[in-house]
Design a protein around this motif. Sequence first.
Motif, mmCIF file in Angstrom:
data_model
loop_
_atom_site.group_PDB
_atom_site.id
_atom_site.type_symbol
_atom_site.label_atom_id
_atom_site.label_comp_id
_atom_site.label_asym_id
_atom_site.label_seq_id
_atom_site.Cartn_x
_atom_site.Cartn_y
_atom_site.Cartn_z
ATOM 1 N N ARG A 164 0.817 -1.210 0.000
ATOM 2 C CA ARG A 164 0.000 0.000 0.000
ATOM 3 C C ARG A 164 0.857 1.268 0.000
ATOM 4 O O ARG A 164 0.961 1.968 1.012
ATOM 5 C CB ARG A 164 -0.937 -0.020 1.208
ATOM 6 C CG ARG A 164 -1.982 -1.132 1.208
ATOM 7 C CD ARG A 164 -2.992 -0.975 0.076
ATOM 8 N NE ARG A 164 -3.673 0.313 0.124
ATOM 9 C CZ ARG A 164 -4.780 0.545 0.844
ATOM 10 N NH1 ARG A 164 -5.317 -0.443 1.556
ATOM 11 N NH2 ARG A 164 -5.346 1.736 0.842
ATOM 12 N N LEU A 167 -0.871 4.328 1.483
ATOM 13 C CA LEU A 167 -0.811 4.479 2.941
ATOM 14 C C LEU A 167 0.578 4.923 3.382
ATOM 15 O O LEU A 167 0.718 5.682 4.346
ATOM 16 C CB LEU A 167 -1.194 3.172 3.627
ATOM 17 C CG LEU A 167 -2.605 2.653 3.349
ATOM 18 C CD1 LEU A 167 -2.865 1.378 4.142
ATOM 19 C CD2 LEU A 167 -3.655 3.712 3.682
ATOM 20 N N LYS A 345 -1.287 -5.704 6.948
ATOM 21 C CA LYS A 345 -1.990 -4.916 5.931
ATOM 22 C C LYS A 345 -1.170 -3.720 5.450
ATOM 23 O O LYS A 345 -1.695 -2.880 4.711
ATOM 24 C CB LYS A 345 -3.331 -4.426 6.485
ATOM 25 C CG LYS A 345 -4.252 -5.542 6.985
ATOM 26 C CD LYS A 345 -4.572 -6.548 5.893
ATOM 27 C CE LYS A 345 -5.473 -7.667 6.421
ATOM 28 N NZ LYS A 345 -5.698 -8.716 5.386
ATOM 29 N N ASP A 347 -0.298 -1.123 6.910
ATOM 30 C CA ASP A 347 -1.015 0.099 7.280
ATOM 31 C C ASP A 347 -0.446 0.788 8.519
ATOM 32 O O ASP A 347 -0.972 1.807 8.961
ATOM 33 C CB ASP A 347 -2.496 -0.212 7.505
ATOM 34 C CG ASP A 347 -2.725 -1.327 8.523
ATOM 35 O OD1 ASP A 347 -1.737 -1.910 9.014
ATOM 36 O OD2 ASP A 347 -3.908 -1.622 8.809
ATOM 37 N N ARG A 348 0.636 0.254 9.094
ATOM 38 C CA ARG A 348 1.274 0.895 10.243
ATOM 39 C C ARG A 348 2.733 0.497 10.276
ATOM 40 O O ARG A 348 3.138 -0.507 9.680
ATOM 41 C CB ARG A 348 0.585 0.523 11.560
ATOM 42 C CG ARG A 348 0.487 -0.956 11.827
ATOM 43 C CD ARG A 348 -0.538 -1.266 12.902
ATOM 44 N NE ARG A 348 -0.696 -2.702 13.070
ATOM 45 C CZ ARG A 348 -0.164 -3.402 14.061
ATOM 46 N NH1 ARG A 348 0.567 -2.793 14.990
ATOM 47 N NH2 ARG A 348 -0.363 -4.706 14.160
#
Length: 394
Positions: A164, A167, A345, A347-348
């Motif tokens: 991602r 992101l 994911k 995402d962090r």
Amino acid sequence: MSVPKIKHIRASVVRGGGGDYHDVEDGHWIDDHIATPMARYPEYRQSRRSFGINVLGTLVVEVEADDGTKGFAITTAGEIGAFIVEKHLARFIEGRPVTDIERAWDQMYFSTQYYGRRGIVVNAISAVDLALWDLLGKWREEPVHALLGGPVRDELVFYATGARPDLAKQLGFIGGKLPLQHGPAEGEEGLKQNLAKLEDMRNRVGDDFWLMYDCWMSLDLNYATRLAHKAHEFGLKWIEECLSPDDYWGYAELRRNIPRGMLVTTGEHEATRWGFRMLLEMGCCDIIQPDVNWCGGITELIKISALADAHGALMVPHGSGPYSYHFCCTRHNSPFNEIIMSAPKADRVLPAFHPLLVNEPVPENGRLKLSALDKPGFGVELNPACTLHRPYTH
């Protein structure tokens, strides 16, 4: 000052992340239909774990001096690496002064050359070497970057590798590197899907954000050349590790044939100064990407970096967390760093070697202040919650 000697070296293994970042649970982006050399076989196409990318596990090497000072490091070599450390390499470490790192490397490498030269053997040597640098820094109460001459900048900047990039931009990174999902065996439809993914991400992140493709040794020269030319429309900054690491001739030809302004990068699975000499002298790439946990450790990375600098090439190490941070901050030809998004994911931001290390620094807003590295050695410790197993002794 009396220099302590190394009393003991131990090699252990651990499962569940850490050095072996492919040792993940189901549903992780890093295992989700990523192009590989094994993707020519349909049964191994969906999951990299299906063909055994996670079988080795993490090797942990600990060294202890006779004054009680301890150092350690990790890599991907598992039980095989533990055997090599305990049964072969230990003889070159124990009883030696903690300062004798160059001689230790030379003896470890040339004593194993008949069955080593790269792969698991050099991975194991890398872990021993890094543990020795950690030990030396802790004995001197200095960070490793100080032992290497000191930093040349006040902070590190990062791009993120993960599924991602959109992101990653929100998290403050300078760029995002996508895993290529479809290889030559999936034909024209797969190529179209690769380009569609790139176009979608370009639309999400805008024109000024770096986008790169990590091809993980999965392509042939013709496919890689076609992909590069078609991806140029979407502003691809570089195309990474397209071919087998042994195909120096293919890399040189690819670099000659790709669109002007696009970069060729590789070296994640290369090792030692001799392997990188081939890449550089044959004009195979614009950026070399050694992994300090695999290429021979800090001792060898010093030589590899000097080679790159002499050839006017950048050296941006693959992953490797604090082990590369301490080195890159001391070199002008390593202007940015990679972090692999280990969150399932993407995402962090998690530590590079989560969950194995304690106090591992992580970038904030895509940057890491050098003050975060001002601790003795590499500044990290083993997580006591992770269970180590020592399969061999000596």
